[in-house]
Design an enzyme around this catalytic site. Structure first.
Site, short mmCIF file in Angstrom:
data_model
loop_
_atom_site.label_atom_id
_atom_site.label_comp_id
_atom_site.label_asym_id
_atom_site.label_seq_id
_atom_site.Cartn_x
_atom_site.Cartn_y
_atom_site.Cartn_z
N GLU A 146 -114.05 -137.23 22.65
CA GLU A 146 -112.99 -138.02 22.80
C GLU A 146 -112.36 -138.39 21.35
O GLU A 146 -111.09 -139.17 21.39
CB GLU A 146 -113.19 -139.42 23.31
CG GLU A 146 -113.94 -139.17 24.69
CD GLU A 146 -112.94 -139.01 25.74
OE1 GLU A 146 -111.81 -139.89 25.96
OE2 GLU A 146 -113.08 -138.11 26.68
N HIS A 168 -114.07 -146.75 24.59
CA HIS A 168 -114.03 -145.91 23.28
C HIS A 168 -114.62 -147.06 22.22
O HIS A 168 -114.40 -148.10 22.26
CB HIS A 168 -112.75 -145.26 22.73
CG HIS A 168 -112.19 -144.37 23.42
ND1 HIS A 168 -110.90 -144.20 24.07
CD2 HIS A 168 -113.01 -143.09 24.16
CE1 HIS A 168 -110.83 -142.93 24.71
NE2 HIS A 168 -111.85 -142.35 24.81
N CYS A 210 -104.77 -147.00 19.42
CA CYS A 210 -104.92 -145.79 20.36
C CYS A 210 -103.65 -144.84 20.21
O CYS A 210 -103.48 -143.69 20.28
CB CYS A 210 -104.72 -146.31 21.86
SG CYS A 210 -106.22 -146.97 22.27
#
Length: 453
Positions: free
Chosen positions: A181, A256, A375
């Site tokens: 990721e 995450h 993000c």
């Protein structure tokens, strides 16, 4: 400052992703609580893109190095055709809208705006060959993001083109064993940016073994993927630490690591539930860092996991200032939560650490899909020579900001529902916008429709 001119010209550049014209709330990300909660609501792509640009501009005005990355081509008509939808673009979209609306939503996702997932970066001071290394994330854990890596790789290769300074690796095999990721599960810790750093890779599960795993939501990053990237980039044992994310945090919606921890320079700001073995993780970092680690621990008594997820305190940007202090850039939701705002004032700002300022940004359009300030950016540490070697017009200045705002206002809709995604006019609008954007940024042809022409 170290006094070494070579080290002192090294900066961290935050490359934010432009929000794409098809920004929508499809609720695609299982385990991302905010994304699931807002699924199906109408979105405002124009407002989302302008909010992102406003954040970039404000940080640029404050003296931070700021870059821009373009969105992906959406809708991904090639993906729809590979799944058996045929005919003209209009026919493909109409049939997908009737027969597989969730697939249509996936191929229209603007999720590439969260560029923390785009890749993992190793700066030149840490790499054996003295170059900056890039590996695009395979994002295989969700279909809508699995569509991104090929274009991401082309975009990164177009911008970081000079082989004297930059190295590009292929994404890892898109299988569950090597689920990757990107930088959302990776943090570089160091004294100053130009010094050699230590890379903290955080994983959710082991593909070949391991004991504890989350029960409610999937763990998206594997240890094996993190180890493979460290090998690609030449990071030996002295430069890498591998730590497991706490399974209970994943089950609470911490999909995450950057939802529960953020690091910058020698500072690691984290929730006590961030790591399965907190003490071992800190010991491993201290053993490898040449500068003292400054851990800033937030206990559950101060902020619950639920509040951490709903406000995205730890998905904030932590930025270095010339005087050695740091600024924490938080989403507006932090100010609206009494416990979180009190913790920021009493524990972070009043604590014994370099964090001396908090800045609040409105990124609600992104937050509703589960992405905060951190993000939205990919961190790339670059020397002056490496910044000079960048291709295209991607470092933000007043002129580029004005051009991008005007571009958004020309091409973006101010209201978009999931039903609108089948509109062939939206697809045409998007291709026109992206073709213009690549010329505006000077990065050449990077999109599938441009390469096929």
């Amino acid at each position: 400052m170290s006094g070494d001119p070579v080290k002192d010209d090294v900066l961290e550049v935050n490359f934010d992703g432009l929000v794409g014209p098809t920004h929508n709330y499809a609720g695609l990300a299982h385990g991302n609580v905010a994304s699931m909660r807002h699924g199906g609501l109408a979105s405002n792509p124009r407002e989302a893109a302008l909010q992102g640009l406003a954040k970039m501009k404000s940080l640029m005005d404050a003296g931070y190095a700021q870059g821009v990355l373009p969105p992906q081509q959406r809708p991904d008509l090639g993906a729809l055709r590979s799944l058996g939808f045929s005919g003209s673009n209009a026919e493909v979209l109409a049939r997908a809208g009737r027969e597989a609306p969730q697939i249509l939503r996936a191929v229209c996702s603007a999720s590439s705006m969260w560029t923390a997932n785009a890749a993992t970066i190793t700066p030149s001071p840490d790499a054996p060959d003295g170059r900056v290394h890039f590996t695009p994330a395979n994002l295989q854990s969700s279909f809508h993001r699995y569509l991104e890596p090929e274009t991401t790789g082309r975009v990164l290769a177009a911008i970081f083109r000079d082989e004297r300074h930059f190295v590009h690796h292929a994404q890892l095999p898109a299988t569950p064993a090597f689920s990757d990721e990107g930088a959302a599960n990776h943090t570089r810790l160091c004294g100053e940016y130009g010094e050699a750093g230590v890379h903290l890779f955080v994983y959710g599960r082991q593909a070949f073994g391991g004991e504890r795993a989350p029960l409610r939501y999937p763990a998206r990053q594997t240890l094996e993927a993190s180890q493979a990237i460290a090998r690609q980039h030449g990071l030996g044992d002295a430069r890498a630490v591998f730590a497991q994310q706490h399974p209970d945090a994943i089950d609470a919606g911490v999909f995450h690591n950057d939802v529960i921890a953020v690091g910058n320079g020698p500072v690691l700001l984290y929730h006590e539930m961030a790591f399965l073995d907190e003490e071992k993780t800190l010991e491993a970092l201290r053993a490898r860092m040449t500068s003292p680690l400054i851990p800033v621990r937030v206990p559950s008594e101060a902020i619950s996991l639920e509040d951490a997820v709903s406000t995205y305190l730890f998905n904030s940007q932590l930025l270095s200032n010339p005087d050695g202090s740091m600024t924490l850039v938080v989403p507006g939701e932090c100010q609206e939560n009494e416990a979180v705002w009190r913790t920021i004032q009493d524990l972070l700002l009043a604590g014994y650490n370099p964090i001396s300022e908090v800045t609040v940004k409105d990124v609600k359009q992104s937050m509703r899909n589960g992405g905060g300030p951190a993000c939205l950016r990919l961190r790339v540490v670059l020397s002056a020579a490496e910044r000079q070697a960048l291709s295209g017009r991607v470092l933000l200045n007043d002129a580029l900001y004005a051009d991008l705002v005007a571009w958004v206002e020309r091409h973006y809709r101010d209201n978009l529902t999931p039903d609108d995604l089948a509109d062939p006019q939206l697809a045409d609008e998007t291709l026109t916008a992206l073709d213009e954007l690549t010329r505006l940024l000077g990065i050449g042809n990077v999109y599938p429709f441009q390469l096929e022409a």
